[in-house]
Scaffold this motif. Structure first.
Motif, short mmCIF file in Angstrom:
data_model
loop_
_atom_site.label_atom_id
_atom_site.label_comp_id
_atom_site.label_asym_id
_atom_site.label_seq_id
_atom_site.Cartn_x
_atom_site.Cartn_y
_atom_site.Cartn_z
N TYR A 35 -0.68 0.95 18.79
CA TYR A 35 -0.51 -0.08 17.77
C TYR A 35 0.31 -1.24 18.31
O TYR A 35 1.24 -1.07 19.09
N LYS A 76 2.60 -4.50 17.06
CA LYS A 76 3.33 -4.96 15.89
C LYS A 76 3.85 -6.38 16.13
O LYS A 76 3.90 -6.86 17.26
N GLN A 87 0.63 -1.03 12.09
CA GLN A 87 0.24 0.38 12.12
C GLN A 87 -0.42 0.74 10.81
O GLN A 87 0.14 0.50 9.74
N PRO A 88 -1.63 1.31 10.85
CA PRO A 88 -2.31 1.67 9.60
C PRO A 88 -1.48 2.64 8.77
O PRO A 88 -0.85 3.56 9.29
N SER A 89 -1.52 2.42 7.49
CA SER A 89 -0.82 3.30 6.57
C SER A 89 -1.67 4.53 6.28
O SER A 89 -2.90 4.42 6.16
N PRO A 90 -1.05 5.69 6.14
CA PRO A 90 -1.82 6.88 5.74
C PRO A 90 -2.19 6.88 4.26
O PRO A 90 -2.99 7.71 3.83
N VAL A 91 -1.60 5.98 3.52
CA VAL A 91 -1.85 5.93 2.08
C VAL A 91 -3.21 5.27 1.82
O VAL A 91 -3.49 4.19 2.35
N SER A 144 -6.26 -2.08 6.83
CA SER A 144 -6.42 -1.64 8.22
C SER A 144 -7.67 -0.81 8.41
O SER A 144 -8.20 -0.73 9.51
N ASN A 190 -7.10 1.69 3.52
CA ASN A 190 -5.76 1.93 4.04
C ASN A 190 -5.11 0.58 4.31
O ASN A 190 -5.75 -0.31 4.86
N PHE A 212 -1.13 -1.13 5.62
CA PHE A 212 -0.31 -1.08 6.83
C PHE A 212 1.07 -0.53 6.50
O PHE A 212 1.58 -0.71 5.38
N VAL A 213 1.66 0.14 7.51
CA VAL A 213 3.04 0.60 7.37
C VAL A 213 3.96 -0.61 7.41
O VAL A 213 3.87 -1.44 8.32
N ALA A 214 4.83 -0.72 6.42
CA ALA A 214 5.72 -1.88 6.34
C ALA A 214 6.70 -1.87 7.50
O ALA A 214 7.15 -0.80 7.93
#
Length: 934
Positions: A673, A675, A769-773, A807, A930, A932-934
């Motif tokens: 990833y 950033k 980074q893609p979020s798992p949510v 993502s 999905n 992104f991770v903040a």
């Protein structure tokens, strides 16, 4: 004494016939006229009865095709049937007594489409550009629909014929002789065989050798690289089988335009045999003429085809003016594309196979009934005895006959009608549409047996120049009746000014049967040799030239009403060749010839990048082998095109084609990833997919993303041999202010020594980074029925909100319980033949991805299916054995291509059914995003 000396006597016979009609009696047999070239009394009476129906028609009736009107009258009026004892409308009816029609409108609208559906009709196609609607409508509803002010005409649906060798030939309104079940079973078998490594040696067209294309590629080092060749025909039903057998590479098929049948697959194999390095595309031309024109333009504007070739002719195409299809050809040739089209298999005068006559209308003096109309005298130009009947051969059963004249399309003020008679003088079919200033100059009937006769009657108006064609029929002497034939059979879009109209000459063995009983042997080709001056044209190949009276806008083409003469056909190429496609080995007809010529043009462009269409035409013309009458002639044009001669003439040479491939990107410490604020490594491969060596290759990488930097900006890649890849690395610095989810854009320019230089590509580097949510959005509406065999399709909408940039996207066709039960309400998409379907997903910005395209054959139902770019297997590989279709599959087009913009808004899932009989509905589908991770 001859009839021509006593016009008053003819009027007396006609008057008696009208009296019989008034009394409700029109005899089915009558004594022949003393002049056998004139209409007997029963024919005069029956034509008069038909014209009485036309003359008494209401304003609404005049908007309806004459065959529809008369069919209704024959069903409901016993006196009409008595007056017309042998007449058949020739209409073909479907379930619920529906008939296929083309509705010409002032403007297409939802209200009009709703009215068609409420009348019991099914909308099959809509053309906004041409303002037409194709629909299957109950006969009983036609006249009520015609009362609408926004409907100008309701005509029997336009139909087309392919230019393969079958006679009389399958038209669009007749079923494919090979069922989709049989064809798809063969496709699945071929796929299984290829997986078991039992693929046979490639089948190569004999035309490749006869045109010396094989040696030309070897000597010149040119294979078609850098050129895209696109075919248009009926369909590509066996495309997967040809690909599994190694006969074809990937083919870009316009979504929803796969068609049915397999002539398109056979044409693609010829293109690939002759120009194996070219990329390929396809779109059907076999649904409606309006869609054909639309697909021509899309192949150029969307698929970026350099060369387009088709083998389809619509019966209602004008011959004296460029109609809608020809105008589409004009558009793409004006944009720089080359266009090739089959000249047709309708015969020619030189070989005695013609069923074509054109000439000025000359009144025979035989007036029909009490109307102003008179019958045309076919013999007028020769000075022979008056003859109003054109005799057809015994082999001319089941052929389409057309009448056209030199009025502008959509503005015909002169009214001519066409009648088909049996040997006893009975009218058996007819076409007598009104021409009052807004219609086309066109009539069409289909023969019902051999040895029938045609008569042309002027209902009103001026004397015009006429064109009468029995398509794949033949005009022959019959008793005292003489056959009148002229050159000029080929017409329609094949005769567009800048199109290449292609005649056929056999490459190998002769066509295997006489065209008609008593015909001389058909010619054989030179294989394993090459074409020469002694080669012969196919006896069925259509002749020219083509007279053009009007420009596309309806203005006169020539001075003082004189026509402009277009030399058609332009060139000749090979037919009678082998393909791996069932039913097309050997493949005869101008359908096979046109792709040979198109592929040779592809070789020219490949070896001479940037060559103008005019220069390509000049090269083909200058190097063709003259095979018929010396010089340019009406059957072969300039002669047979030869690949070795034309590539030598143009100085074709192998060209490199170096282009950047998708980069791999690693963040700090090899992280997958990248950033905001990171310094990343970009590994960029460059592949030379050309025929020649890429020398002095260098790459420049820039980014329009604010604050992003690339170091170094440029790098030398040196020499890259054909088929090789060279890799270098760059450093990407991402600004700390870059928003999560907003990609960094890289513009890559590859420069090298060659005509294709430079090539440019754009890549997007994901940031974050893609979020798992996962956020889920489901379709919540009522089931949407999928129209059978209609490009209209069914669409459902899914609103999305609160996501922003995503993502990852997956799409699911849901369901609570999976089965193969027909009409199941617990699956996500029920359908009894998934192989009929094409599914697409469109984002709020209008970007579209193809999820599945005509795969799965006769398998039933999609249920709990997830389309995921990371899935191990592609849905393109499914077979009917996978039904009900479940699990995770890669879509045909990556869903990641839809994520460049925020995903909030309305998404559309559309399913188009491209095959007949089977039906189903969209029931439950969902989108999954999905962030992104903040």
């Amino acid at each position: 004494m001859r009839r021509s000396a006593h016009p008053r006597r003819t009027l007396l016979v006609a008057g008696a016939a009208c009296l019989a009609t008034v009394l409700g009696f029109a005899p089915a047999t009558a004594a022949p006229h003393p002049n056998p070239g004139l209409l007997p009394a029963n024919a005069v009476a029956q034509i008069a009865a038909l014209q009485q129906l036309k003359a008494s028609a209401s304003a609404t009736d005049l908007k309806v095709d004459s065959q529809l009107l008369v069919e209704s009258k024959l069903r409901t009026d016993r006196s009409a049937r008595s007056n017309l004892p042998k007449v058949q409308s020739g209409l073909k009816f479907g379930a619920a007594d529906t008939v296929s029609v083309d509705i010409h409108t002032t403007k297409t609208s939802d209200a009009l489409l709703d009215a068609v559906r409420k009348a019991g009709g099914q909308v099959k196609d809509v053309s906004q550009r041409e303002a037409t609607v194709r629909a299957d409508v109950p006969l009983s509803a036609v006249q009520s629909l015609a009362t609408r002010d926004d409907i100008k005409q309701i005509l029997t649906a336009s139909a087309a014929i392919l230019s393969s060798s079958a006679a009389p030939g399958r038209t669009t309104d007749t079923p494919d002789p090979v069922s989709k079940q049989t064809r798809d079973a063969a496709v699945e078998q071929a796929t299984r065989d290829s997986l078991r490594a039992r693929v046979a040696a490639a089948v190569v067209s004999e035309g490749d050798r006869a045109h010396a294309a094989d040696t030309a590629r070897q000597q010149n080092g040119v294979t078609g690289v850098g050129v895209k060749l696109c075919a248009m025909s009926d369909g590509v039903a066996s495309l997967a089988a040809s690909q599994a057998k190694g006969e074809l590479p990937a083919v870009d098929v316009l979504p929803g335009a796969e068609g049915s049948g397999d002539e398109g697959t056979a044409m693609l194999e010829i293109l690939h045999d002759v120009a194996p390095g070219a990329s390929l595309g396809f779109a059907t031309a076999y649904n409606t003429d309006a869609e054909f024109a639309d697909h021509i333009r899309k192949l150029r504007s969307v698929e970026h085809c350099d060369v387009i070739v088709d083998d389809v002719f619509y019966f209602d195409e004008p011959v004296f003016q460029d109609g809608p299809i020809a105008q589409a050809v004009n558009d793409v040739t004006a944009d720089g594309a080359l266009y090739f089209s089959s000249a047709g298999n309708e015969g020619n005068v030189g070989d005695g196979t013609s069923g074509h006559w054109e000439g000025n209308y000359v009144d025979s003096g035989q007036t029909i009934g009490r109307f102003a109309g008179g019958a045309n005298n076919f013999a007028a130009a020769t000075g022979g005895a008056v003859q109003v009947l054109e005799p057809l051969s015994a082999g001319s059963a089941g052929v389409v006959t057309t009448l056209k004249w030199n009025d502008p399309i959509g503005a015909a003020t002169d009214d001519y009608d066409l009648y088909l008679l049996d040997a006893n003088g009975n009218v058996v079919s007819f076409s007598q549409n009104p021409q009052t200033g807004t219609q086309d100059p066109y009539e069409r009937v289909g023969t019902t047996a051999g040895n029938q006769r045609l008569a042309i009657v002027k209902f009103k108006g001026d004397n015009k120049y006429l064109s009468l064609s029995a398509l794949r029929g033949r005009f022959v002497d019959s008793g005292a009746l003489k056959a009148y034939v002229t050159t000029g059979e080929t017409g329609g879009h094949s005769s567009a000014k800048d199109a290449f109209s292609v005649a056929a000459a056999p490459a190998a063995a002769a066509f295997g049967r006489p065209l008609e009983a008593g015909d001389p042997p058909n010619p054989a080709g030179p294989f394993p040799g090459v074409f020469s001056a002694s080669s012969k044209i196919e006896r069925f190949s259509s002749d020219g030239p083509r007279k053009i009276f009007f420009n596309a806008d309806g203005s006169p083409a020539g001075a003082n009403g004189a026509p402009v003469i277009r030399q058609k056909p332009d060139i000749t190429a090979a037919d009678g060749v082998s393909t791996s496609v069932p039913g097309f080995s050997p493949f005869f007809g101008t359908s096979a010839a046109a792709p040979h010529a198109a592929a040779i043009a592809g070789l020219i462009l490949s070896g001479n990048p940037g060559m103008s269409p005019a220069d390509v035409r000049q090269a083909l013309t200058a190097t063709a082998i003259d095979i018929a009458a010396p010089g340019v002639d009406e059957r072969t044009g300039v002669g047979v095109v030869q690949a070795d001669r034309v590539l030598a003439y143009t100085g074709a040479s192998p060209q490199p084609l170096a282009a950047a491939q998708a980069p791999t990107v690693k963040g700090p410490n090899g992280s997958p990833y990248v950033k905001p604020g990171d310094t990343a490594t970009v590994t960029l491969p460059v592949y030379n997919g050309g025929d020649g060596t890429s020398a002095s290759t260098s790459v420049v990488v820039d980014s329009p993303t604010a604050g992003a930097t690339i170091a170094p900006r440029s790098k030398r890649y040196g020499t890259i041999e054909a088929g090789q890849t060279v890799i270098n690395s760059f450093t990407l610095t991402v600004p700390a202010t870059q928003r999560l989810g907003v990609p960094v854009v890289l513009n890559v320019k590859v420069t090298f020594a060659g005509a294709h230089s430079p090539t440019t590509q754009t890549f997007q580097i994901p940031i974050g980074q893609p979020s798992p949510v996962v956020q889920n959005f489901a379709f919540t509406g009522a089931p949407a029925a999928i129209p059978d065999n209609s490009p209209i399709g069914a669409s459902v909408s899914i609103p999305v909100s609160g996501v922003g940039l995503a993502s990852k996207l997956t799409f699911s066709i849901d369901g609570s319980a999976c089965s193969t039960t027909a009409g199941s309400t617990t699956v996500g998409l029920d359908h009894t033949y998934i192989g009929d379907l094409t599914g697409t997903l469109t984002s709020p910005t209008g970007a579209t991805a193809v999820l599945f395209q005509r795969r799965g054959a006769g398998g039933h139902n999609l249920c709990q299916v997830v389309f995921d770019d990371s899935a191990a297997a592609a849905f393109a590989g499914v077979t009917s054995a996978n039904a009900p279709f479940t699990g995770s599959w890669r879509p045909q087009t990556a869903l990641g291509s839809l994520l460049s913009d925020p995903v909030d808004g309305t998404w559309t899932f559309k399913v188009v059914d491209g095959g007949a009989v089977d039906v189903g509905s969209i029931r439950a589908v969902s989108l999954h995003f999905n962030g992104f991770v903040a």
